[in-house]
Design an enzyme around this catalytic site. Structure first.
Site, PDB file in Angstrom:
ATOM      1  N   ASN A 195      40.079  -1.062  59.401  1.00 19.68           N
ATOM      2  CA  ASN A 195      39.746  -2.366  59.988  1.00 19.68           C
ATOM      3  C   ASN A 195      40.590  -2.645  61.225  1.00 19.68           C
ATOM      4  OD1 ASN A 195      37.628  -3.392  58.442  1.00 19.68           O
ATOM      5  ND2 ASN A 195      38.993  -4.153  56.850  1.00 19.68           N
ATOM      6  N   ASP A 198      38.999   2.464  44.723  1.00 18.59           N
ATOM      7  CA  ASP A 198      39.509   1.716  45.864  1.00 18.59           C
ATOM      8  C   ASP A 198      39.632   2.663  47.060  1.00 18.59           C
ATOM      9  OD1 ASP A 198      40.940  -1.034  46.567  1.00 18.59           O
ATOM     10  OD2 ASP A 198      42.091   0.576  47.503  1.00 18.59           O
ATOM     11  N   HIS A 242      36.414  -4.933  62.177  1.00 21.47           N
ATOM     12  CA  HIS A 242      35.811  -5.289  60.886  1.00 21.47           C
ATOM     13  C   HIS A 242      34.332  -4.902  60.804  1.00 21.47           C
ATOM     14  CE1 HIS A 242      39.202  -7.446  59.056  1.00 21.47           C
ATOM     15  NE2 HIS A 242      39.504  -7.824  60.290  1.00 21.47           N
ATOM     16  N   GLU A 283      37.549  -3.747  49.271  1.00 20.59           N
ATOM     17  CA  GLU A 283      37.188  -2.334  49.358  1.00 20.59           C
ATOM     18  C   GLU A 283      37.244  -1.686  47.984  1.00 20.59           C
ATOM     19  OE1 GLU A 283      41.637  -2.543  50.454  1.00 20.59           O
ATOM     20  OE2 GLU A 283      39.847  -3.759  50.727  1.00 20.59           O
TER      21      GLU A 283
END
Length: 273
Positions: A141, A133, A146, A176
């Site tokens: 973001n 992760d 984005h 993610e």
């Protein structure tokens, strides 16, 4: 243009009818000549010749029917089936692929894991799972937008592809979050592979809006014990991932504990191979 097996059989059948029809016609003509020369019952012989030639005519019609209607219809059907099979494969590929990164998706990963567990359970071989992760991805973001977040995901996906083996199963399973299935990989080898991947991600900063941004990842790893189900194995790796997050991020944690978490230089990455 490729000819299907069914089309070949139809052509053979039509060809056989054509040969049989010609042979029947020739035989009837020869029989008529013999009867006429031998003085036999001409009336009965004439009926036999007529019947033979009628059979030949019907065979000729069957040949025409096969060539002008049956074969073209079967060919169209075969091509339509081929088109549908190709389209179905294309749809299936799309259904198993993550659109943004081009990696496999969660559905493919789950299916592959179940299949590997079934096969490896029979041969008693190790099977490793890595859940990765990205750290502070929401901040990326929020800060850079984005579109730049998507760029980061694609860059990380490329790094993962470069540092996994051809028989490993690599997938994006969440926003993610990525997962890798490592066949024939024990705990020690899995930790080395996961650490190498973590280092590669940390050593390849991404430039966002002309600003180099360091990307790091937290990793949880687990090796199948041969008894637990697929969900339990993934959950165990996910729990180790959570421990990596709470322990400070940018690290690998598995059953044996924690791996390195300090910043990694490109020189050190090259040394790790």
């Amino acid at each position: 243009m490729r000819i299907s097996r069914a089309e070949i059989l139809v052509l053979i059948y039509v060809g056989g009818l054509a040969v049989a029809g010609v042979a029947t016609w020739i035989s009837a003509s020869a029989f008529a000549g013999l009867v006429a020369g031998g003085g036999a019952d001409v009336a009965r012989a004439g009926w036999a010749v007529l019947v033979s030639r009628a059979v030949s005519a019907m065979m000729a019609l069957a040949v025409l029917f096969g060539l002008l209607w049956l074969y073209p219809a079967m060919r169209r059907d075969a091509h339509e089936r081929g088109r549908l099979v190709t389209q179905s494969r294309s749809f299936m590929q799309a259904a198993l692929t993550d659109v943004l990164t081009g990696l496999r998706n969660r559905r493919y990963f789950d299916d592959a894991l179940a299949e590997y567990m079934k096969e490896f359970g029979l041969i008693d071989r190790p099977l490793g799972v890595m859940i990765l992760d990205l750290d502070h991805f929401k901040a990326i973001n929020d800060t850079y937008g984005h579109d730049n977040g998507d760029l980061v995901l694609r860059q990380v996906s490329l790094t993962l592809q470069q540092h996994t083996r051809y028989h490993d199963v690599l997938a994006r399973i969440g926003g993610e979050e990525f997962a890798v299935l490592f066949p024939n990989t024990d705990e020690f080898a899995l930790k080395r592979l996961a650490e190498r991947i973590r280092e590669a991600i940390a050593a390849a900063p991404v430039t966002l809006d002309a600003v180099p941004v360091a990307i790091t990842a937290s990793v949880g790893i687990a090796v199948w014990d041969g008894r637990e189900g697929a969900g339990a194995l993934v959950k165990r790796a996910d729990q180790y991932l959570y421990r990596a997050k709470t322990a400070g991020r940018n690290r690998v944690i598995g059953r044996q504990g924690v791996a390195i978490a300090e910043p990694v230089s490109p020189d050190r990455l090259a040394e790790t191979g």
